[in-house]
Design an enzyme around this catalytic site. Sequence first.
Site, mmCIF file in Angstrom:
data_model
loop_
_atom_site.group_PDB
_atom_site.id
_atom_site.type_symbol
_atom_site.label_atom_id
_atom_site.label_comp_id
_atom_site.label_asym_id
_atom_site.label_seq_id
_atom_site.Cartn_x
_atom_site.Cartn_y
_atom_site.Cartn_z
ATOM 1 N N LYS A 1 1.026 -1.606 0.030
ATOM 2 C CA LYS A 1 0.097 0.060 0.149
ATOM 3 C C LYS A 1 0.817 1.495 0.521
ATOM 4 O O LYS A 1 1.502 1.004 0.371
ATOM 5 C CB LYS A 1 -1.576 0.134 1.016
ATOM 6 C CG LYS A 1 -2.108 -1.326 1.186
ATOM 7 C CD LYS A 1 -2.469 -0.770 0.218
ATOM 8 C CE LYS A 1 -3.966 -1.918 0.271
ATOM 9 N NZ LYS A 1 -5.005 -2.140 -0.049
ATOM 10 N N HIS B 1 -6.928 -13.213 -7.327
ATOM 11 C CA HIS B 1 -7.775 -12.167 -6.501
ATOM 12 C C HIS B 1 -9.048 -12.354 -7.474
ATOM 13 O O HIS B 1 -9.370 -12.307 -8.085
ATOM 14 C CB HIS B 1 -6.840 -10.665 -6.927
ATOM 15 C CG HIS B 1 -7.192 -9.336 -6.412
ATOM 16 N ND1 HIS B 1 -8.900 -9.273 -6.600
ATOM 17 C CD2 HIS B 1 -6.732 -9.097 -5.025
ATOM 18 C CE1 HIS B 1 -8.984 -7.915 -5.288
ATOM 19 N NE2 HIS B 1 -7.522 -8.317 -4.315
ATOM 20 N N GLY C 1 -8.632 -8.355 3.664
ATOM 21 C CA GLY C 1 -10.422 -6.598 3.472
ATOM 22 C C GLY C 1 -10.388 -6.234 4.615
ATOM 23 O O GLY C 1 -11.311 -6.364 5.380
ATOM 24 N N GLN D 1 -4.330 -11.448 5.248
ATOM 25 C CA GLN D 1 -2.997 -10.414 4.905
ATOM 26 C C GLN D 1 -3.929 -9.862 4.972
ATOM 27 O O GLN D 1 -4.397 -9.174 4.725
ATOM 28 C CB GLN D 1 -2.538 -10.806 3.277
ATOM 29 C CG GLN D 1 -3.654 -10.850 2.449
ATOM 30 C CD GLN D 1 -3.724 -11.250 0.754
ATOM 31 O OE1 GLN D 1 -2.605 -11.703 0.672
ATOM 32 N NE2 GLN D 1 -4.357 -10.941 0.548
HETATM 33 C C1 RUB Z 1 -6.887 -5.548 1.019
HETATM 34 C C2 RUB Z 1 -6.842 -5.024 -0.741
HETATM 35 C C3 RUB Z 1 -8.005 -6.130 -1.383
HETATM 36 C C4 RUB Z 1 -8.806 -6.633 -0.902
HETATM 37 C C5 RUB Z 1 -10.095 -7.612 -1.822
HETATM 38 O O1 RUB Z 1 -6.242 -3.914 1.660
HETATM 39 O O2 RUB Z 1 -6.445 -4.413 -1.243
HETATM 40 O O3 RUB Z 1 -7.307 -6.188 -2.426
HETATM 41 O O4 RUB Z 1 -8.959 -7.718 -0.075
HETATM 42 O O5 RUB Z 1 -11.446 -8.034 -0.700
HETATM 43 P P1 RUB Z 1 -6.271 -3.725 2.991
HETATM 44 P P2 RUB Z 1 -11.393 -9.469 -0.517
HETATM 45 O O6 RUB Z 1 -5.720 -4.676 3.566
HETATM 46 O O7 RUB Z 1 -6.033 -2.255 3.651
HETATM 47 O O8 RUB Z 1 -8.287 -3.819 3.386
HETATM 48 O O9 RUB Z 1 -10.400 -10.154 -0.506
HETATM 49 O O10 RUB Z 1 -12.144 -9.831 -0.010
HETATM 50 O O11 RUB Z 1 -11.804 -9.857 -2.169
#
Ligand code: RUB
Length: 411
Positions: free
Chosen positions: A151, A267, A338, A359
Amino acid sequence: MESYSYLHLGEPEDPDEYVVCKYRVTTDLPIEKAAEAIAAEQSTGTWTGISTLDSGIFETLGARITRIEGDVITVEFPAEDFSIEVGSVPQILSVIAGNLFGLGSLKGVRLEDVTFPRSITSQFKGPKYGADGLRKILDRPEKPLVGTIVKPKIGLSPKRTAEYVYEAGAGGLTNSKDDETLVDQPFCPIEARTVAVAEALDKLKDEGHLMVHAINVSTRGDKIVELAEKVQGWGAKQLMVDVITCGFGAVQALAEDPSIKVPIHVHRTMHGAFTKDPLHGVAMLPLTKLVRMCGGDALHIGTLGAGKMSAGAHDDGNLKACLGDDVPYKTVMPVCSGGVYPGIVQDIVDRAGMNVQIQAGGGVAGHPNGVRCGAMGMSQAVDAAFAGIPVAEYAKDHKALAIALDKWGSK
Ligand code: RUB
């Protein structure tokens, strides 16, 4: 012109010869009529009787409605309705999740689940590495894998990205990854990023820490394998693909290409467009099953409760679809992500068990003392959950974790 009935209520389901789908239906019609409209549209019928339904077509290729329970109907499609040998998800989806969503007689319809007969599962190869393969690469046989998403999701240069990855590894993380919107932008060209990250991972390895980083190769269908081969050549240890925007065929092309020798992180960005509405669209479960068939080694399945993404946050059978032994493939590493931070790790482990990758992006990069401490906070939270020690107690001797709990709290 004969009219045909697709209703076979009470007859046994036949998972050996049919693709069995469960749909949740919202309609003002009697539900039998709605079910027949779906079965007809998706197999041998249309909105009216037709003169071209030659003898035998309906009997061999017509879908059968075998069960209606409340608003959920079971529709079986004969295996002959599907393409032979090639393992074609586009054609499968056109049958089980195609025109039916547009039928005006239905207020809503949601594909909740699907099971495939052996004649179809045998067309797919499944993951090359899967959950066990990833654990082997990381020499981490039991503890949950713990990772980060770099990030901000866009903006860091290759050098800054590699520094982030190194700090995350130095703080104890096993995994990191590009975010879904980063592929090959001018501020962070994919070649320079891959090379810089590979150097960071090599440095960590020399220092005794194993880590992989997934480089996002999501791109147009005719270029993805070529890009993945290049990225692998530049030193990538894992690839990432956005399955909904690139298509299942992209996962399959990468997984089945003999020249691709690294695991594939899948993803699911955009899935919320059709998984979020409980009465319309496609649930995550069928998508999870298809990703496993196509060869994804790790797949986002949401946080199973907490976190920032409400779409698909709950399990709905996805864990079992990743890890169950009812299909002839290696298992897929479920990825919980997420809005994750150290204070919800225990909750995730309680729901998911230990065979999971947890993660955090903001939950690492947002640590007041920087990425390394953020990574330490996450790994310490995982260590606490693995040891069965309450996180607040563990934090007494683990400062990075204590600071993270102070900032974000715990669940
Ligand atoms: C999480 C992130 C992922 C999302 C996708 O960032 O960027 O792309 O988790 O969601 P953070 P999912 O940890 O800063 O929120 O895993 O539900 O598909």
